[in-house]
Design a protein around this motif. Structure first.
Motif, PDB file in Angstrom:
ATOM      1  N   VAL B 471      11.852 -15.670 -38.688  1.00  0.00           N
ATOM      2  CA  VAL B 471      12.715 -14.757 -39.436  1.00  0.00           C
ATOM      3  C   VAL B 471      13.169 -13.692 -38.449  1.00  0.00           C
ATOM      4  O   VAL B 471      12.340 -12.939 -37.924  1.00  0.00           O
ATOM      5  CB  VAL B 471      11.987 -14.107 -40.623  1.00  0.00           C
ATOM      6  N   THR B 472      14.468 -13.681 -38.166  1.00  0.00           N
ATOM      7  CA  THR B 472      14.932 -12.777 -37.117  1.00  0.00           C
ATOM      8  C   THR B 472      16.124 -11.961 -37.599  1.00  0.00           C
ATOM      9  O   THR B 472      16.872 -12.393 -38.478  1.00  0.00           O
ATOM     10  CB  THR B 472      15.325 -13.575 -35.855  1.00  0.00           C
ATOM     11  N   GLY B 473      16.305 -10.810 -36.984  1.00  0.00           N
ATOM     12  CA  GLY B 473      17.491 -10.003 -37.247  1.00  0.00           C
ATOM     13  C   GLY B 473      18.665 -10.421 -36.399  1.00  0.00           C
ATOM     14  O   GLY B 473      19.780  -9.964 -36.616  1.00  0.00           O
ATOM     15  N   ALA B 474      18.421 -11.301 -35.452  1.00  0.00           N
ATOM     16  CA  ALA B 474      19.506 -11.729 -34.560  1.00  0.00           C
ATOM     17  C   ALA B 474      20.492 -12.582 -35.331  1.00  0.00           C
ATOM     18  O   ALA B 474      20.162 -13.181 -36.343  1.00  0.00           O
ATOM     19  CB  ALA B 474      18.946 -12.504 -33.376  1.00  0.00           C
ATOM     20  N   GLN B 475      21.709 -12.641 -34.835  1.00  0.00           N
ATOM     21  CA  GLN B 475      22.768 -13.400 -35.489  1.00  0.00           C
ATOM     22  C   GLN B 475      23.202 -14.536 -34.581  1.00  0.00           C
ATOM     23  O   GLN B 475      23.303 -14.376 -33.369  1.00  0.00           O
ATOM     24  CB  GLN B 475      23.949 -12.476 -35.812  1.00  0.00           C
ATOM     25  N   GLU B 476      23.455 -15.666 -35.183  1.00  0.00           N
ATOM     26  CA  GLU B 476      23.955 -16.834 -34.449  1.00  0.00           C
ATOM     27  C   GLU B 476      25.458 -16.938 -34.682  1.00  0.00           C
ATOM     28  O   GLU B 476      25.894 -17.017 -35.821  1.00  0.00           O
ATOM     29  CB  GLU B 476      23.242 -18.087 -34.966  1.00  0.00           C
ATOM     30  N   CYS B 477      26.252 -16.915 -33.612  1.00  0.00           N
ATOM     31  CA  CYS B 477      27.692 -17.064 -33.809  1.00  0.00           C
ATOM     32  C   CYS B 477      28.218 -18.258 -33.039  1.00  0.00           C
ATOM     33  O   CYS B 477      29.371 -18.297 -32.630  1.00  0.00           O
ATOM     34  CB  CYS B 477      28.439 -15.791 -33.436  1.00  0.00           C
ATOM     35  N   GLY B 478      27.341 -19.232 -32.827  1.00  0.00           N
ATOM     36  CA  GLY B 478      27.739 -20.386 -32.041  1.00  0.00           C
ATOM     37  C   GLY B 478      27.163 -20.336 -30.646  1.00  0.00           C
ATOM     38  O   GLY B 478      27.360 -21.246 -29.849  1.00  0.00           O
ATOM     39  N   THR B 479      26.454 -19.270 -30.352  1.00  0.00           N
ATOM     40  CA  THR B 479      26.009 -19.029 -28.983  1.00  0.00           C
ATOM     41  C   THR B 479      24.714 -19.743 -28.642  1.00  0.00           C
ATOM     42  O   THR B 479      24.325 -19.787 -27.490  1.00  0.00           O
ATOM     43  CB  THR B 479      25.832 -17.526 -28.755  1.00  0.00           C
ATOM     44  N   GLY B 480      24.002 -20.263 -29.631  1.00  0.00           N
ATOM     45  CA  GLY B 480      22.848 -21.087 -29.302  1.00  0.00           C
ATOM     46  C   GLY B 480      21.489 -20.466 -29.589  1.00  0.00           C
ATOM     47  O   GLY B 480      20.461 -21.038 -29.233  1.00  0.00           O
ATOM     48  N   ALA B 481      21.466 -19.315 -30.238  1.00  0.00           N
ATOM     49  CA  ALA B 481      20.177 -18.702 -30.570  1.00  0.00           C
ATOM     50  C   ALA B 481      19.338 -19.634 -31.438  1.00  0.00           C
ATOM     51  O   ALA B 481      18.108 -19.650 -31.343  1.00  0.00           O
ATOM     52  CB  ALA B 481      20.393 -17.368 -31.287  1.00  0.00           C
ATOM     53  N   VAL B 482      20.006 -20.451 -32.266  1.00  0.00           N
ATOM     54  CA  VAL B 482      19.262 -21.375 -33.126  1.00  0.00           C
ATOM     55  C   VAL B 482      18.531 -22.432 -32.308  1.00  0.00           C
ATOM     56  O   VAL B 482      17.648 -23.105 -32.821  1.00  0.00           O
ATOM     57  CB  VAL B 482      20.179 -22.081 -34.145  1.00  0.00           C
ATOM     58  N   MET B 483      18.912 -22.567 -31.050  1.00  0.00           N
ATOM     59  CA  MET B 483      18.172 -23.494 -30.186  1.00  0.00           C
ATOM     60  C   MET B 483      17.149 -22.728 -29.346  1.00  0.00           C
ATOM     61  O   MET B 483      15.985 -23.126 -29.242  1.00  0.00           O
ATOM     62  CB  MET B 483      19.131 -24.248 -29.265  1.00  0.00           C
ATOM     63  N   ALA B 484      17.584 -21.640 -28.719  1.00  0.00           N
ATOM     64  CA  ALA B 484      16.718 -20.951 -27.756  1.00  0.00           C
ATOM     65  C   ALA B 484      15.492 -20.341 -28.428  1.00  0.00           C
ATOM     66  O   ALA B 484      14.382 -20.405 -27.889  1.00  0.00           O
ATOM     67  CB  ALA B 484      17.520 -19.864 -27.031  1.00  0.00           C
ATOM     68  N   LEU B 485      15.652 -19.751 -29.609  1.00  0.00           N
ATOM     69  CA  LEU B 485      14.518 -19.053 -30.226  1.00  0.00           C
ATOM     70  C   LEU B 485      13.419 -20.031 -30.632  1.00  0.00           C
ATOM     71  O   LEU B 485      12.239 -19.773 -30.357  1.00  0.00           O
ATOM     72  CB  LEU B 485      15.006 -18.206 -31.413  1.00  0.00           C
ATOM     73  N   PRO B 486      13.719 -21.171 -31.269  1.00  0.00           N
ATOM     74  CA  PRO B 486      12.643 -22.140 -31.539  1.00  0.00           C
ATOM     75  C   PRO B 486      11.976 -22.677 -30.275  1.00  0.00           C
ATOM     76  O   PRO B 486      10.768 -22.925 -30.273  1.00  0.00           O
ATOM     77  CB  PRO B 486      13.359 -23.255 -32.306  1.00  0.00           C
ATOM     78  N   ILE B 487      12.749 -22.859 -29.213  1.00  0.00           N
ATOM     79  CA  ILE B 487      12.143 -23.332 -27.956  1.00  0.00           C
ATOM     80  C   ILE B 487      11.097 -22.332 -27.484  1.00  0.00           C
ATOM     81  O   ILE B 487       9.973 -22.695 -27.112  1.00  0.00           O
ATOM     82  CB  ILE B 487      13.237 -23.544 -26.876  1.00  0.00           C
ATOM     83  N   LEU B 488      11.444 -21.040 -27.538  1.00  0.00           N
ATOM     84  CA  LEU B 488      10.511 -20.014 -27.055  1.00  0.00           C
ATOM     85  C   LEU B 488       9.278 -19.927 -27.947  1.00  0.00           C
ATOM     86  O   LEU B 488       8.144 -19.796 -27.462  1.00  0.00           O
ATOM     87  CB  LEU B 488      11.224 -18.652 -26.985  1.00  0.00           C
ATOM     88  N   ALA B 489       9.457 -19.989 -29.255  1.00  0.00           N
ATOM     89  CA  ALA B 489       8.314 -19.928 -30.166  1.00  0.00           C
ATOM     90  C   ALA B 489       7.415 -21.144 -29.984  1.00  0.00           C
ATOM     91  O   ALA B 489       6.172 -21.041 -29.945  1.00  0.00           O
ATOM     92  CB  ALA B 489       8.805 -19.836 -31.615  1.00  0.00           C
ATOM     93  N   ALA B 490       8.035 -22.310 -29.847  1.00  0.00           N
ATOM     94  CA  ALA B 490       7.268 -23.540 -29.721  1.00  0.00           C
ATOM     95  C   ALA B 490       6.410 -23.533 -28.458  1.00  0.00           C
ATOM     96  O   ALA B 490       5.272 -24.007 -28.458  1.00  0.00           O
ATOM     97  CB  ALA B 490       8.219 -24.740 -29.710  1.00  0.00           C
ATOM     98  N   GLU B 491       6.965 -22.989 -27.393  1.00  0.00           N
ATOM     99  CA  GLU B 491       6.202 -22.943 -26.139  1.00  0.00           C
ATOM    100  C   GLU B 491       4.939 -22.101 -26.284  1.00  0.00           C
ATOM    101  O   GLU B 491       3.897 -22.422 -25.719  1.00  0.00           O
ATOM    102  CB  GLU B 491       7.079 -22.366 -25.019  1.00  0.00           C
ATOM    103  N   GLN B 492       5.021 -21.031 -27.052  1.00  0.00           N
ATOM    104  CA  GLN B 492       3.840 -20.169 -27.231  1.00  0.00           C
ATOM    105  C   GLN B 492       2.774 -20.853 -28.071  1.00  0.00           C
ATOM    106  O   GLN B 492       1.585 -20.576 -27.926  1.00  0.00           O
ATOM    107  CB  GLN B 492       4.241 -18.855 -27.917  1.00  0.00           C
ATOM    108  N   LEU B 493       3.195 -21.718 -28.971  1.00  0.00           N
ATOM    109  CA  LEU B 493       2.276 -22.217 -29.999  1.00  0.00           C
ATOM    110  C   LEU B 493       1.941 -23.697 -29.823  1.00  0.00           C
ATOM    111  O   LEU B 493       1.266 -24.275 -30.686  1.00  0.00           O
ATOM    112  CB  LEU B 493       2.889 -21.983 -31.389  1.00  0.00           C
ATOM    113  N   GLY B 494       2.354 -24.305 -28.748  1.00  0.00           N
ATOM    114  CA  GLY B 494       2.048 -25.719 -28.566  1.00  0.00           C
ATOM    115  C   GLY B 494       2.665 -26.581 -29.642  1.00  0.00           C
ATOM    116  O   GLY B 494       2.119 -27.600 -30.061  1.00  0.00           O
ATOM    117  N   MET B 495       3.819 -26.158 -30.115  1.00  0.00           N
ATOM    118  CA  MET B 495       4.509 -26.904 -31.173  1.00  0.00           C
ATOM    119  C   MET B 495       5.832 -27.421 -30.599  1.00  0.00           C
ATOM    120  O   MET B 495       6.147 -27.210 -29.426  1.00  0.00           O
ATOM    121  CB  MET B 495       4.745 -25.997 -32.392  1.00  0.00           C
ATOM    122  N   ARG B 496       6.602 -28.121 -31.439  1.00  0.00           N
ATOM    123  CA  ARG B 496       7.897 -28.627 -31.011  1.00  0.00           C
ATOM    124  C   ARG B 496       9.000 -27.726 -31.564  1.00  0.00           C
ATOM    125  O   ARG B 496       8.869 -27.183 -32.670  1.00  0.00           O
ATOM    126  CB  ARG B 496       8.107 -30.055 -31.526  1.00  0.00           C
TER     127      ARG B 496
END
Lengths: 315, 767
Positions: B471-496
């Motif tokens: 749950v983020t305050g950031a906004q996605e306008c086509g720039t790719g946050a919907v990809m980068a943020l899950p990648i970063l979270a997954a790396e911390q938690l050993g998830m995909r």
């Protein structure tokens, strides 16, 4: 109250038009124009896109007939037209976008009578006429008599355009359409020119040149045509379609092509607007005319000019 | 430092695609204009009838009498709260004066859009017409007629250095320019003019507002939901907690949907109408009405150089068109001044930039505001300097670009940076120096852009089956946050990455964020997501430690499990831990990187936080073009883009930014301009004559990332990515054109007619 009816035959369409309806097929001018605020949608519309027999391309008795509902995409995929009226393919290939070409019809393009329409100049050079059917019957009108002003035609409001007809060109004929374009899709002609030539015995035996977006209606340029007719291309050995420069640079025909361009520039009465200044348009009239003539001569002499000639001739 | 061409991880090979990608490309996606509420009315605006005029009378009675009209709103119906970023100079509805053709005089809500438009036209507005003031250079002169005679009364940022029409005046002074110019072997002067241009998002903006009691929910196509919310609260005089902004899928912005725009107008109409009200702009309105387009500029440069390719001094004077209102563009003068220096070693600098009011459409941030035009001018000027000293343009840049240890124009000392590596990479990719036909040439340009540090926040929570939600305050306008943020979270938690859903478009849900602007969503919100995920990680480790009776320090998170280091069979799945019902919830914001120090002299004015460039994004672009000498038509045949954006978090997204940015840059180089008439009315407010490049015009674009693991930067040593791909693009194209033509085209865009005119001038002079 707006009304929409769909005609199943020409008589029904003509009857609706006699009652004040405007015909619509692809809608690429009517609908887009309304959305841009150019003109509101007509109160009464008759759909003609399902009328049998208004679609299709045929060649018979020396006449090429292109039904009013024929789309630009269909023109592009017609082998008959590719050899007979390559200049028309040059135009249909660059009208609007892929979507415009799939939906937009030749009939709509011609009857919209825009001075910037792409198909107009090549059709004029091919001596095309339109087949108009009204309550009183069917008549044929040459394009020069059809277009009377920007967006205006001599067809009466109850006449439906059924087809474009043009004479099947003889052996040794070639045509081309070239426009100045700032981008390759979704573009409108800044200026354009079409040429039709017949070459026999190493000389230009007939020539027709027309210009686009340079005059209130698309028109022929007699001065350009006179400059070309009778000019020799040089010996058959030196004429090479693969390399038109062989005869465009120094010979008699090179001078004639240059003169044809100058005549087109002289005939132009362009406006200055956001797309280009009048001075630039005039200078470009000469350029696109030279290129169209060059491409037409190349085709007439068996050389290869890919469609659209506008892309081919960029240098 | 590593240079990356291939880095095949699952995410980067495309197995992790945008979660919102399929719905967008199949047409199932729902944008704001697709949202409808029962009983909604439709809005239309009455815009100013003159670019500059005093309003003497507004009579709405005829409009109100039209059947189907629910409400008409003017300045009388809303609080008189001025708003704007660094200067509060605008009202929602014009009261005494209209200052550009898009000023909103009144709004109508009616049963249909057609009725609303009819009623808007029926409002009687009488004016005393004032002379239009479109010439921003003239407006900057002392004694010029004022666009805002009451400018001294406005609340404003003290650091702007305002005076009359000049909203922002910024200077960069270093060394002794007069003395240094005397030592130069050559002094080159140049003048360039850049036309205004647009963000031109494919989705025209749409807004839908609905009141529930004294609270309003606004669905809106904005890049900056919190700025939109705060704008509604401020202008309507209600608490921020009474305004909820929701952003459905966003159909592009490119900066034009930054800032607060029409959300409060529609909210006020919905309140007056007593029902939901929806506004959807036509394409024409999308051009005319937003107070947001790229600024026109006039740029003068003077550079002294030595024969061995050392830049001894730079003078520059820049004029920027602010248009009628400040919006969020108050910082433009300083940003432009930094770009007039560019990423070069310069010991003596005197740059001044003036951001000046006019009665044109207001300018505000469009992708890398001020940079593409300034870089276009500077990089062509640099090629002129190279010619004057007899050096190859690439060689001059090799000798003068900043590198580790260099002192920037404001004294910033650079850490490890890949500026020179981008130059070499771009030159190699484009095949610089190859034999070309005489109507083709290659041009090269370099540029820079800062990373922006901003507070940001996020929550990460796990669901009972071991999946997660960000749950983020950031906004996605086509720039790719919907990809980068899950990648970063997954790396911390050993998830995909695809274990995570992401909720990003609701101001009542996510923490405050500055929005999709400034190339900073991954840079700042990525940090927040990592911090939030680390809290969850700590909770998981503690729970697993108790269950497995192992010290948390001996546990690791891998493949959806918590397991003992060295004994992977001793493990518990994350799903098992999350399924116990114990809330697994982390929040984070992380520590902000700090702007590097400078030694900028106190005599410099207009300092707004851009004295130094944090984690600078460094770029070299190279273009191979073909010029049709008879027509001036330019085709870009091949393009190479080499970028130092630090470590790349998500290569698919980063590459996409470059492809799109280069195409936008080529458009700005060749065909995109808003042309104003003598009174400041737009002459081409539509996509037929505002000529975006199409896919058929696009060249092959080769991309290379110079991955510098950057300290004091974003997650994993990353910098920003989004804006730089348009920065040096037009400069590279311009330098290539000049190689063919023999002279630089001094107006942007370099349209076919302008290129042709330049060719004519060269030919005339050769006679």
């Amino acid at each position: 109250m707006s009304t929409y009816v769909e005609a199943r035959d020409v008589a029904a369409a003509v009857a609706a038009m006699a009652d004040g309806a405007r015909p619509v097929a692809g809608g690429t001018d009517l609908v887009v124009g309304a959305r841009h605020g150019k003109a509101p949608l007509p109160e009464s519309i008759v759909g003609i896109h399902r009328i049998p027999g208004l679609d299709g391309i045929s060649v018979a008795d020396g006449v090429v007939r292109i039904g009013a509902l024929t789309s630009h995409a269909a023109i592009l995929s017609s082998p008959e037209l590719a050899s007979a009226t390559a200049g028309l393919l040059d135009a249909s290939a660059i009208v609007g976008s892929h979507a415009t070409r799939a939906n937009g019809t030749l009939g709509g393009n011609v009857m919209n009578a825009s001075p910037a329409m792409d198909t107009g100049a090549p059709l004029l050079c091919h001596d095309a006429s339109v087949v108009l059917t009204g309550p009183g019957g069917t008549r044929r009108v040459g394009l020069a008599e059809l277009w009377t002003g920007p967006g205006k035609t001599s067809a009466s409001p109850d006449e439906l355009m059924e087809a474009v007809e043009l004479p099947l060109p003889p052996e040794g004929a070639g045509s081309a359409y070239v426009r100045l374009q700032y981008r390759r899709q979704m573009e409108i002609a800044v200026v354009g020119a079409a040429a039709y030539v017949e070459v026999s015995d190493g000389a230009v035996s007939a020539a027709r040149v027309a210009i686009t977006a340079l005059t209130p209606v698309i028109c022929r340029v007699p001065g350009s045509e006179e400059a070309l007719v009778g000019r020799r291309l040089g010996s058959n050995d030196s004429v090479s379609g693969e390399n038109p420069a062989v005869w465009t640079q120094t010979t008699e025909i090179g001078d004639a092509i240059h003169a044809a361009g100058q005549a087109a520039a002289a005939a132009a009465t362009p406006i200055s607007d956001v797309r280009a200044s009048a001075g630039y348009r005039t200078a470009m009239a000469a350029v696109v005319t030279r290129r169209a003539v060059t491409a037409a001569l190349t085709r007439a002499t068996g050389g290869s000019v890919t469609v659209p000639a506008s892309d081919w001739s960029e240098r | 430092m590593t240079v990356t061409e291939e880095r095949p991880t699952a995410e980067q090979q495309g197995t992790f695609i945008r979660p919102d990608g399929k719905e967008k490309v199949t047409g199932l996606g729902r944008y704001t204009a697709d949202v409808n509420l029962t009983g909604q009315a439709h809005a239309a605006f009455r815009f100013a009838d003159h670019p500059h005029a005093r309003i003497t009378r507004i009579d709405t009675s005829a409009a109100r009498a039209i059947p189907g009209v629910y409400a008409v709103v003017t300045h009388e119906d809303v609080p008189e709260n001025l708003y704007g970023g660094m200067v509060q100079d605008r009202l929602l509805f014009a009261k005494d004066t209209v200052r550009w053709e898009g000023d909103v005089v009144a709004g109508v809500a009616a049963r249909t859009q057609a009725i609303a438009r009819e009623a808007a036209a029926a409002i009687v507005v009488e004016y005393d017409v004032l002379p239009a003031l479109p010439d921003f250079v003239a407006n900057a002169q002392p004694g010029a007629p004022l666009v805002h005679p009451e400018w001294t009364a406005y609340d404003a940022d003290d650091d702007l250095s305002r005076e009359g029409n000049v909203v922002g005046h910024s200077t960069i002074l270093k060394g002794d320019v007069d003395a240094a110019m005397e030592t130069a072997d050559v002094v080159v002067t140049s003048r360039f003019v850049a036309d205004a241009s647009q963000g031109a998002p494919i989705e025209p903006r749409a807004i839908l507002a609905q009141w529930t009691g004294d609270r309003v929910t606004v669905w809106t196509s904005t890049q900056v939901p919190f700025a939109a919310r705060d704008g509604v609260a401020h202008t309507l005089g209600i608490p921020q907690s009474h305004v909820r902004v929701i952003v459905p899928l966003l159909g592009g912005g490119f900066g034009s949907k930054c800032d607060f725009h029409f959300e409060a107008h529609v909210a006020a109409l919905a309140e007056a109408a007593g029902r939901p009200v929806k506004l959807v702009f036509s394409r024409r309105e999308e051009f005319l009405a937003p107070d947001h387009r790229r600024e026109g500029m006039v740029l003068e440069f003077e550079t002294g150089a030595t024969k061995d390719g050392h830049l001894v001094a730079r003078r520059a004077t820049l004029h920027l068109d602010k248009g009628a209102y400040t919006g969020e563009g108050g910082f433009f003068a300083q940003m432009a001044a930094m770009h007039a220096c560019g990423p070069y070693e310069l010991d003596n600098v005197a740059v001044r930039a003036m951001l000046t009011y006019s009665t044109n459409q207001p300018s505000s941030s469009i992708r890398a505001p001020t940079a593409p035009q300034t870089c276009w001018a500077l990089e062509q000027h640099m090629d002129q300097v190279a010619a004057a000293v007899g050096l190859d343009p690439v060689e001059l840049r090799r000798r003068t670009l900043i590198r580790q240890g260099s002192h920037g124009p404001t004294g910033q000392v650079f850490d490890e940076i890949g500026m020179l590596d981008t130059l070499e990479a771009a030159v190699e990719m484009i095949g610089y120096g190859q034999e070309l036909p005489d109507d083709e040439a290659i041009g090269v340009a370099c540029g820079w852009w800062p990373s922006m540090a901003s507070p940001s926040g996020a929550y990460v929570k796990l669901n009972g089956d071991g999946t997660g939600t960000i749950v983020t305050g950031a906004q996605e306008c086509g720039t790719g946050a919907v990809m980068a943020l899950p990648i970063l979270a997954a790396e911390q938690l050993g998830m995909r990455p695809d274990d995570f859903s992401i909720l990003y478009q609701d101001t009542d849900a996510g923490p405050w964020d500055m929005g999709a602007s400034g190339s900073q969503t991954t840079f700042n919100n990525g940090r927040a997501v990592v911090a939030a995920a680390q809290e969850v990680r700590a909770q998981l480790l503690q729970m697993a430690a108790e269950k497995l009776e192992i010290d948390p320090a001996d546990l690791e998170l891998v493949d959806g499990t918590v397991r003992a280091v060295g004994a992977p069979s001793t493990s518990v799945t994350i799903a098992e831990l999350a399924g116990t019902g114990t809330p697994l919830l982390g929040k984070g914001s992380g520590d902000l990187p700090e702007n590097p120090p400078t030694d900028i002299p106190s005599a410099c004015v207009g300092r707004l936080g851009l004295d130094s460039f944090l984690a600078p994004q460094l770029i070299t672009h190279a273009a191979r073009v073909k010029v049709d000498r008879e027509t001036g038509v330019v085709r870009v045949l091949a393009f190479a883009a080499a970028h130092d954006s630090g470590v790349i978090v998500n290569k698919i997204g980063a590459d996409g930014q470059v492809y799109g940015g280069v195409m936008m840059g080529i458009g700005q180089a060749l065909s995109e301009a808003t042309y104003f008439d003598e009174e400041g009315r737009q002459r081409n407010p539509g996509l037929l004559d505002y000529k975006l490049q199409t896919a058929s015009d696009g060249p092959r674009i080769d991309v290379r990332w110079i991955e510098v693991d950057t300290p004091n930067a974003g997650p994993k040593g990353s910098k920003g990515v989004g804006e730089p791909p348009s920065v040096p693009t037009s400069g590279a194209v311009g330098n290539a054109i000049a190689q063919v033509v023999g002279r630089h085209v001094t107006q942007l865009p370099m349209t076919a007619e302008r290129v042709w005119t330049t060719i004519q001038d060269v030919q005339e002079e050769a006679k």
